[in-house]
Design a protein around this motif. Structure first.
Motif, mmCIF file in Angstrom:
data_model
loop_
_atom_site.group_PDB
_atom_site.id
_atom_site.type_symbol
_atom_site.label_atom_id
_atom_site.label_comp_id
_atom_site.label_asym_id
_atom_site.label_seq_id
_atom_site.Cartn_x
_atom_site.Cartn_y
_atom_site.Cartn_z
ATOM 1 N N MET A 189 37.614 -4.610 -24.710
ATOM 2 C CA MET A 189 36.528 -4.997 -25.593
ATOM 3 C C MET A 189 35.426 -3.937 -25.524
ATOM 4 N N ASP A 190 34.870 -3.640 -26.652
ATOM 5 C CA ASP A 190 33.761 -2.695 -26.771
ATOM 6 C C ASP A 190 32.603 -3.123 -25.861
ATOM 7 N N LEU A 229 26.897 -8.383 -25.409
ATOM 8 C CA LEU A 229 26.350 -9.450 -26.245
ATOM 9 C C LEU A 229 26.911 -10.821 -25.862
ATOM 10 N N GLU A 230 28.079 -10.839 -25.242
ATOM 11 C CA GLU A 230 28.642 -12.096 -24.756
ATOM 12 C C GLU A 230 28.049 -12.491 -23.407
ATOM 13 N N MET A 257 24.397 1.416 -21.843
ATOM 14 C CA MET A 257 25.257 0.305 -22.245
ATOM 15 C C MET A 257 26.588 0.339 -21.475
ATOM 16 N N GLN A 258 27.187 1.507 -21.368
ATOM 17 C CA GLN A 258 28.444 1.633 -20.638
ATOM 18 C C GLN A 258 28.263 1.257 -19.173
ATOM 19 N N ILE A 282 28.903 -2.646 -14.638
ATOM 20 C CA ILE A 282 28.334 -3.460 -13.563
ATOM 21 C C ILE A 282 28.591 -4.944 -13.834
ATOM 22 N N ALA A 283 28.375 -5.379 -15.068
ATOM 23 C CA ALA A 283 28.603 -6.785 -15.410
ATOM 24 C C ALA A 283 30.067 -7.167 -15.198
ATOM 25 N N ARG A 284 30.979 -6.295 -15.612
ATOM 26 C CA ARG A 284 32.408 -6.583 -15.421
ATOM 27 C C ARG A 284 32.764 -6.649 -13.939
#
Length: 99
Positions: free
Chosen positions: A1-2, A8-9, A39-40, A45-47
């Motif tokens: 996913m981009d 945004l999710e 953003m990348q 980090i979120a992933r």
């Protein structure tokens, strides 16, 4: 996913726009090399936190003041280009280091 769609999710729109350096929700995120890098990095980090804990935990971690970052939000530290600091704090978090 981009990365933009993923963020945004995970994050509120205002935080994603802030990362991208945008104020207009109709403008596409990641317009400059710097915003694309932010953003990348934020998505990575979120992933990482989501994989270790949960999506809700990743959201909370990114949007909550962090003592290891001088009391700043990780999102703000990412906007400031403090990638090493944020990465170190995230790694300590997922490894269970409690300070």
């Amino acid at each position: 996913m981009d990365d933009s769609k993923y963020l945004l999710e995970v994050l509120p729109l205002a935080l994603v726009l802030s990362l991208a350096g945008l104020r207009n929700p109709d403008a596409p995120p990641g317009q400059s090399p710097e915003s694309s890098q932010r953003m990348q990095f934020a998505a990575r980090i979120a992933r990482r936190i989501e994989a270790a804990e949960s999506r809700e935990t990743a959201t909370a971690w990114l949007a909550t003041a962090n003592e290891e970052l001088g009391g700043e939000l990780p999102i703000k530290a990412i906007r400031e280009g403090r990638f090493d600091d944020v990465e170190a704090a995230a790694e300590r978090f997922v490894s269970g280091w409690a300070g």
